[in-house]
Scaffold this active site. Structure first.
Site, PDB file in Angstrom:
ATOM      1  N   GLU A  40       0.821  -1.209   0.000  1.00 44.75           N
ATOM      2  CA  GLU A  40       0.000   0.000   0.000  1.00 44.75           C
ATOM      3  C   GLU A  40       0.859   1.265   0.000  1.00 44.75           C
ATOM      4  OE1 GLU A  40      -3.063   0.590  -0.582  1.00 44.75           O
ATOM      5  OE2 GLU A  40      -3.575  -1.512  -0.779  1.00 44.75           O
ATOM      6  N   TYR A 123      -6.355   6.487   4.685  1.00 48.06           N
ATOM      7  CA  TYR A 123      -6.517   5.531   3.585  1.00 48.06           C
ATOM      8  C   TYR A 123      -5.724   4.250   3.855  1.00 48.06           C
ATOM      9  CZ  TYR A 123      -5.660   2.996  -0.622  1.00 48.06           C
ATOM     10  OH  TYR A 123      -5.539   1.962  -1.502  1.00 48.06           O
ATOM     11  N   ASP A 141      -9.442   6.451  -1.461  1.00 54.62           N
ATOM     12  CA  ASP A 141      -8.463   7.290  -2.169  1.00 54.62           C
ATOM     13  C   ASP A 141      -9.136   7.846  -3.426  1.00 54.62           C
ATOM     14  OD1 ASP A 141      -8.663   5.148  -3.849  1.00 54.62           O
ATOM     15  OD2 ASP A 141      -6.511   4.749  -3.980  1.00 54.62           O
TER      16      ASP A 141
END
Ligand code: SF4
Length: 380
Positions: A40, A123, A141
């Site tokens: 991520e 996020y 996002d």
């Protein structure tokens, strides 16, 4: 807030499609929170295809949170070299150290604990908690906001905090029981593959039948997004300093300070100049004279020989315009520099300098723009 049927269709159709169409990505083969976390962070501002080889290298080099926490920062930056946004790598390591110290090296799953780690915003926290731990948590996002804006016809500026908050609340009402991990990934996947920023592929979209924007012909005009400010231009004169004497065949590099932009990375010496001295238009003679004077003030005595190339690089908020000059080292009666001649490296207290050969490049982490300059220089 939104029609319950519309939401139910969305979640079901999206998950059915994901089951069949999900990409085989390396971080999807495990539910290891560390892998999800690394992926991520790497995927922020970076395409999946670019991330995959970096992810493999990173996990091979730092297979556990503990190994990342224990590594020298230079090794982490080297492994990240070329991915850009290097603060991500430094924060990742700082957070690995937090996890080691606070949680015995085991990634926590609680909202406050995950959000309290360096470099993890709402996020990423939502992504880690939902994907790795299957906890209903919103990972919203730009991709996700685009999909939701279109499907639910949300005509509000997605750059506004209140719009994001609204989307996060909406996502939580969409997650089917026990399916948080798949749902988060499916939503991301739809935004990445089908509901793309330009020319969304509505005809093959799994949720097209109930998509409000498509129904109203507004899919191309959503989401509403105010334009971000363009990056501020900066002008820099850069020196490729060729060594003499014992450093014949080498060039001089320096390490950036440990905080700020590109912290801790290696670079070619360069100086900032006002916009009026834009290297793209500044005549060679005054540019070389300015470069020589400014570097000497830093304790780097050089003789500029001539302009070799221009280069540029855009960061999120700054755009560097660089004129690159070949220079030779000039012996100078400065004790620290004389020490450098014999030690091949020296410290000024702020920056660290090294003389390197072309084959030494692999040992140092350089920002992309300097890699491009050095490759071009060494291959010419
Ligand atoms: S139908 Fe089109 S606009 Fe709607 S979610 Fe699918 S790709 Fe996006």
């Amino acid at each position: 807030m939104y029609n319950t049927e519309l939401k139910r269709y969305f979640s079901q159709e999206l998950l059915d499609w994901y089951e069949v169409n999900k990409r085989d990505l390396p971080w999807r083969r495990h539910r290891d929170p560390y892998y999800i976390w690394v992926s991520e962070i790497m995927l922020q501002q970076t395409r999946v295809d670019t991330v995959i080889p970096y992810f493999h290298r990173f996990i091979e080099r730092f297979p556990t949170i503990q190994s990342l926490a224990d590594a020298p920062e230079d090794d982490v930056l080297k492994c990240w070299e070329g991915l850009g946004y290097y603060s991500r790598a430094r924060n990742l390591q700082a957070a690995a150290r937090q996890v080691t110290e606070l949680y015995g090296g085991v990634m926590p799953s609680g909202k406050d604990e995950v959000s309290g780690l360096k470099g993890i915003g709402p996020y990423t926290s939502g992504a880690i908690r939902s994907i790795a731990f299957n906890i209903p948590a919103a990972a919203v996002d730009g991709n996700v906001m685009r999909v939701l804006s279109r499907y639910f016809l949300i005509e509000e500026d997605i750059m506004k905090v209140k719009t994001r908050t609204k989307m996060e609340e909406l996502v939580l009402t969409l997650v089917p029981e026990g399916r948080a991990s798949d749902f988060t990934q499916a939503l991301m996947e739809l935004g990445a593959l089908i509901c793309t920023p330009k020319s969304p592929k509505c005809l093959v979209c799994p949720v097209m039948e109930h998509c409000t924007a498509r129904y109203e012909g507004k899919e191309e005009s959503l989401p509403i997004k105010t334009k971000a400010k363009p990056p501020r231009p900066e002008y820099r004169l850069t020196a490729i300093v060729e060594g003499t004497g014992v450093h014949e065949g080498k060039i001089l590099i320096r390490k950036r300070p440990s905080t700020g932009l590109l912290a801790g990375m290696w670079e070619l010496p360069h100086v900032i100049v006002p916009a009026s001295a834009n290297p793209a238009v500044m005549p060679e003679e005054p540019a070389m004279s300015h470069l020589q004077g400014a570097l000497l003030e830093e304790g780097i005595p050089v003789l500029p020989i001539g302009h070799v190339m221009d280069a540029e690089h855009t960061f999120s908020h700054i755009h560097w315009n660089m004129g690159v000059y070949r220079c030779t080292w000039q012996d100078a009666p400065i004790s620290s520099l004389q020490a450098a001649e014999s030690a091949a490296a020296y410290e000024t207290g702020i920056e660290q300098f090294r003389w390197i050969h072309v084959h030494d490049m692999e040992r140092y982490a350089f920002p992309n723009v300097f890699i491009r300059i050095l490759h071009s220089y060494f291959s010419s």
